[in-house]
Design a protein around this motif. Structure first.
Motif, mmCIF file in Angstrom:
data_model
loop_
_atom_site.group_PDB
_atom_site.id
_atom_site.type_symbol
_atom_site.label_atom_id
_atom_site.label_comp_id
_atom_site.label_asym_id
_atom_site.label_seq_id
_atom_site.Cartn_x
_atom_site.Cartn_y
_atom_site.Cartn_z
ATOM 1 N N TRP A 1 -2.468 -7.113 -17.071
ATOM 2 C CA TRP A 1 -3.338 -7.159 -15.929
ATOM 3 C C TRP A 1 -2.683 -6.329 -14.840
ATOM 4 O O TRP A 1 -3.155 -5.593 -14.297
ATOM 5 N N TYR A 2 -1.200 -6.413 -14.773
ATOM 6 C CA TYR A 2 -0.578 -5.810 -13.921
ATOM 7 C C TYR A 2 -0.513 -4.102 -13.833
ATOM 8 O O TYR A 2 -0.335 -3.721 -12.905
ATOM 9 N N PHE B 1 -3.431 -3.458 -11.857
ATOM 10 C CA PHE B 1 -3.342 -3.901 -10.664
ATOM 11 C C PHE B 1 -2.213 -2.753 -9.890
ATOM 12 O O PHE B 1 -2.499 -2.302 -8.764
ATOM 13 N N SER B 2 -1.257 -2.181 -10.739
ATOM 14 C CA SER B 2 -0.228 -1.583 -10.119
ATOM 15 C C SER B 2 -0.834 0.094 -9.970
ATOM 16 O O SER B 2 -0.390 0.785 -8.987
#
Length: 272
Positions: free
Chosen positions: A95-96, A99-100
């Motif tokens: 998921w990151y 996001f990032s």
């Protein structure tokens, strides 16, 4: 040193191929194959000349070399130890990555807005940014057409990103790829946003090809890259933007989509 050279050549080759594939497909489609059928989508009815395209490609190759050197310096030298680049996706989870990526694009837009305004300072414009603004009627080839100094400042956006935000190499690749695709759209010379886009909240936030085309034809205002936010906050959005976008809407679709009678040939006038 040998690895630096080998990786640098590899990244430069990848970025160069990417430039010619993405910008090339857009150019062939809009400027060679069906330009007459897409004429009503053309923002400025005139076309740039062959010498303009060749100049843009030449400067874009130089810019690509600069971007490759920055990337290889961050990824394959001891300098990487001071960044937040990580290799194991499991460190932050899948998921990151998403996001990032979103956060990095927001950082980039902020960086670009202020860097872009700085390059329009009278002491810097002729030194560096004039090369990009030789393309008053931009095409997909314009997307990387920068003076070496501007290419260096453009590519340097990776520095604050990898120092402020943990970034996986996959995210860095996606960041540069998405940024380039949006850059090609901004310089396309055609407006291809769907009709429904004008009446959504996204229109109030996201830039369009018309938005950046106005910057090239009028030389000031509309400094943002992805979003309208900084231009609207700082009062630097061209006051004619919405009017010009609506002109394009009518040119593309007509008042009821059935009354379109051909392209509008009024040139975009420079600001005095």
């Amino acid at each position: 040193m040998e690895r630096f050279a080998a990786e640098g050549l590899r990244i430069f080759s990848i970025l160069t191929v990417r430039y010619f594939i993405i910008a090339g497909i857009a150019f062939v489609l809009f400027y060679w194959l069906v330009p007459r059928k897409l004429n009503r989508f053309k923002i400025q009815q005139r076309f740039a000349k062959r010498k303009d395209f060749l100049r843009e490609i030449w400067y874009s190759i130089q810019s690509t070399l600069v971007f490759a050197l920055i990337a290889v310096s961050l990824m394959f030298t001891p300098f990487r130890n001071y960044t937040l680049i990580y290799d194991n996706i499991g460190n932050f989870g899948g998921w990151y990555i998403v996001f990032s990526l979103v956060v990095s694009l927001i950082i980039h837009d902020t960086y670009f807005y202020w860097m872009h305004r700085l390059l329009h300072h009278k002491r810097l414009f002729n030194l560096a940014h004039l090369v990009h603004h030789q393309s008053t009627n931009p095409s997909p080839w314009t997307s990387y057409s920068f003076h070496l100094l501007e290419a260096l400042t453009e590519g340097a956006v990776l520095l604050p990103i990898v120092f402020l935000l943990p970034m996986h190499p996959v995210t860095i690749i996606l960041f540069t790829l998405i940024g380039f695709i949006i850059n090609v759209y901004g310089h396309l010379g055609y407006e291809i946003a769907p009709k429904w886009f004008r009446k959504t909240w996204l229109f109030e936030i996201v830039n369009t090809s018309v938005h950046h085309n106005l910057h090239h034809s009028r030389f000031n205002g509309n400094y943002g890259l992805y979003f309208r936010i900084w231009d609207r906050i700082m009062g630097t959005e061209n006051p004619d933007y919405v009017k010009e976008y609506d002109r394009m809407q009518e040119q593309r679709f007509g008042s009821d989509e059935k009354t379109y009678a051909g392209p509008v040939n009024e040139p975009i006038q420079n600001l005095s």
